[in-house]
Design a protein around this motif. Structure first.
Motif, PDB file in Angstrom:
ATOM      1  N   LEU A 141      30.840  40.066  37.095  1.00  0.00           N
ATOM      2  CA  LEU A 141      32.193  39.546  36.838  1.00  0.00           C
ATOM      3  C   LEU A 141      33.004  39.487  38.132  1.00  0.00           C
ATOM      4  O   LEU A 141      33.713  38.503  38.390  1.00  0.00           O
ATOM      5  CB  LEU A 141      32.916  40.411  35.798  1.00  0.00           C
ATOM      6  N   ASN A 142      32.909  40.520  38.948  1.00  0.00           N
ATOM      7  CA  ASN A 142      33.631  40.540  40.221  1.00  0.00           C
ATOM      8  C   ASN A 142      33.101  39.492  41.186  1.00  0.00           C
ATOM      9  O   ASN A 142      33.874  38.874  41.916  1.00  0.00           O
ATOM     10  CB  ASN A 142      33.588  41.938  40.850  1.00  0.00           C
ATOM     11  N   ILE A 143      31.787  39.287  41.200  1.00  0.00           N
ATOM     12  CA  ILE A 143      31.194  38.287  42.094  1.00  0.00           C
ATOM     13  C   ILE A 143      31.641  36.880  41.687  1.00  0.00           C
ATOM     14  O   ILE A 143      31.906  36.028  42.545  1.00  0.00           O
ATOM     15  CB  ILE A 143      29.652  38.415  42.126  1.00  0.00           C
ATOM     16  N   ILE A 144      31.763  36.622  40.387  1.00  0.00           N
ATOM     17  CA  ILE A 144      32.281  35.326  39.918  1.00  0.00           C
ATOM     18  C   ILE A 144      33.708  35.124  40.424  1.00  0.00           C
ATOM     19  O   ILE A 144      34.065  34.054  40.922  1.00  0.00           O
ATOM     20  CB  ILE A 144      32.201  35.225  38.374  1.00  0.00           C
ATOM     21  N   LEU A 145      34.525  36.175  40.330  1.00  0.00           N
ATOM     22  CA  LEU A 145      35.897  36.102  40.824  1.00  0.00           C
ATOM     23  C   LEU A 145      35.926  35.890  42.338  1.00  0.00           C
ATOM     24  O   LEU A 145      36.715  35.084  42.846  1.00  0.00           O
ATOM     25  CB  LEU A 145      36.659  37.372  40.439  1.00  0.00           C
ATOM     26  N   VAL A 146      35.054  36.595  43.057  1.00  0.00           N
ATOM     27  CA  VAL A 146      34.944  36.435  44.511  1.00  0.00           C
ATOM     28  C   VAL A 146      34.615  34.985  44.844  1.00  0.00           C
ATOM     29  O   VAL A 146      35.226  34.370  45.731  1.00  0.00           O
ATOM     30  CB  VAL A 146      33.872  37.395  45.096  1.00  0.00           C
ATOM     31  N   TYR A 147      33.653  34.420  44.120  1.00  0.00           N
ATOM     32  CA  TYR A 147      33.246  33.033  44.352  1.00  0.00           C
ATOM     33  C   TYR A 147      34.423  32.078  44.151  1.00  0.00           C
ATOM     34  O   TYR A 147      34.664  31.183  44.968  1.00  0.00           O
ATOM     35  CB  TYR A 147      32.090  32.655  43.420  1.00  0.00           C
ATOM     36  N   ILE A 148      35.176  32.274  43.075  1.00  0.00           N
ATOM     37  CA  ILE A 148      36.323  31.408  42.778  1.00  0.00           C
ATOM     38  C   ILE A 148      37.359  31.484  43.902  1.00  0.00           C
ATOM     39  O   ILE A 148      37.882  30.468  44.365  1.00  0.00           O
ATOM     40  CB  ILE A 148      36.951  31.774  41.412  1.00  0.00           C
ATOM     41  N   VAL A 149      37.652  32.708  44.355  1.00  0.00           N
ATOM     42  CA  VAL A 149      38.637  32.883  45.432  1.00  0.00           C
ATOM     43  C   VAL A 149      38.133  32.258  46.733  1.00  0.00           C
ATOM     44  O   VAL A 149      38.881  31.561  47.426  1.00  0.00           O
ATOM     45  CB  VAL A 149      38.986  34.379  45.633  1.00  0.00           C
ATOM     46  N   LEU A 150      36.859  32.476  47.072  1.00  0.00           N
ATOM     47  CA  LEU A 150      36.304  31.884  48.294  1.00  0.00           C
ATOM     48  C   LEU A 150      36.333  30.362  48.227  1.00  0.00           C
ATOM     49  O   LEU A 150      36.665  29.693  49.217  1.00  0.00           O
ATOM     50  CB  LEU A 150      34.866  32.361  48.529  1.00  0.00           C
ATOM     51  N   LYS A 151      35.979  29.820  47.083  1.00  0.00           N
ATOM     52  CA  LYS A 151      35.933  28.366  46.908  1.00  0.00           C
ATOM     53  C   LYS A 151      37.322  27.755  47.034  1.00  0.00           C
ATOM     54  O   LYS A 151      37.473  26.646  47.540  1.00  0.00           O
ATOM     55  CB  LYS A 151      35.339  28.061  45.532  1.00  0.00           C
ATOM     56  N   SER A 152      38.342  28.455  46.565  1.00  0.00           N
ATOM     57  CA  SER A 152      39.697  27.902  46.579  1.00  0.00           C
ATOM     58  C   SER A 152      40.558  28.455  47.713  1.00  0.00           C
ATOM     59  O   SER A 152      41.779  28.292  47.691  1.00  0.00           O
ATOM     60  CB  SER A 152      40.367  28.146  45.226  1.00  0.00           C
ATOM     61  N   SER A 153      39.943  29.081  48.725  1.00  0.00           N
ATOM     62  CA  SER A 153      40.725  29.693  49.806  1.00  0.00           C
ATOM     63  C   SER A 153      41.560  28.672  50.577  1.00  0.00           C
ATOM     64  O   SER A 153      42.676  28.970  50.991  1.00  0.00           O
ATOM     65  CB  SER A 153      39.826  30.486  50.755  1.00  0.00           C
ATOM     66  N   SER A 154      41.048  27.459  50.757  1.00  0.00           N
ATOM     67  CA  SER A 154      41.836  26.453  51.486  1.00  0.00           C
ATOM     68  C   SER A 154      43.062  26.025  50.673  1.00  0.00           C
ATOM     69  O   SER A 154      44.137  25.820  51.232  1.00  0.00           O
ATOM     70  CB  SER A 154      40.980  25.248  51.857  1.00  0.00           C
ATOM     71  N   LYS A 155      42.914  25.934  49.353  1.00  0.00           N
ATOM     72  CA  LYS A 155      44.059  25.594  48.492  1.00  0.00           C
ATOM     73  C   LYS A 155      45.087  26.718  48.519  1.00  0.00           C
ATOM     74  O   LYS A 155      46.294  26.474  48.565  1.00  0.00           O
ATOM     75  CB  LYS A 155      43.593  25.340  47.058  1.00  0.00           C
TER      76      LYS A 155
END
Length: 192
Positions: free
Chosen positions: A140-154
């Motif tokens: 669950l945390n890794i999914i959240l990490v992925y979402i944050v990394l993917k949207s870091s530019s936004k």
């Protein structure tokens, strides 16, 4: 079913979320993206998840094999977190990275996401909770990490440089507090 407990999963997830502190690492992710041009979110997330799950099962034995106890590992981890926090708060560079083509594995997956604080936390969680619940919380945390990394530019565009600066310094202080707590909780064990 299989020893799964929603309450345990929620508790473990919250603990890991606080220790991984992916929201607090957004300024670092932005810095790394500016230096390297691109962060491979999938690679960083999957690598961090694998490191955490493997360490969950072999971490303590690995430390014993090389003659390091959990307290020593935690104290060493507190120093790493301490210096990362100083970099964030003071805006200085202590860590000089080697030339690399990508920052997805080092320093992003390890030690920022799956660092010494996370590893120490996993070892202490292992003694209190069922492994299946810890694995689910890690995923669950890794999914959240992925979402944050993917949207870091936004997130960077939304907050701007000033907003990122404030977040960086604020989470630097939080990281410093986690480092001090990790040190204080484990330093006594070195002298027993």
């Amino acid at each position: 079913m299989f020893g799964m407990d929603i309450k345990e999963i929620a508790t473990i997830s919250m603990v890991l979320f606080a220790v991984i502190d992916i929201v607090g690492t957004i300024p670092i992710v932005v810095d790394l993206r500016q230096k390297f041009g691109h962060i491979e979110s999938e690679k960083a997330s999957v690598t961090a998840g694998i490191i955490m799950i493997v360490f969950l099962f072999v971490g303590e034995e690995l430390l014993k094999l090389i003659g390091i106890d959990v307290n020593s590992f935690a104290v060493a981890g507190s120093f790493v977190l301490f210096f990362l926090a100083l970099e964030m708060i003071l805006g200085i560079r202590i860590y000089k990275e080697e030339e690399a083509s990508s920052a997805s594995i080092v320093p992003l997956a390890f030690p920022l996401i799956a660092g010494a604080g996370t590893m120490t936390t996993l070892l202490s969680l292992r003694s209190q909770f069922a492994a299946v619940n810890i694995i689910i919380a890690i995923i669950l945390n890794i999914i959240l990490v992925y979402i944050v990394l993917k949207s870091s530019s936004k997130i960077e565009k939304m907050l701007g440089q000033n907003g990122l600066g404030v977040i960086r310094k604020t989470f630097g202080v939080v990281l410093l507090a986690i480092a001090v707590k990790l040190f204080a909780a484990n330093v006594k064990g070195l002298f027993v």
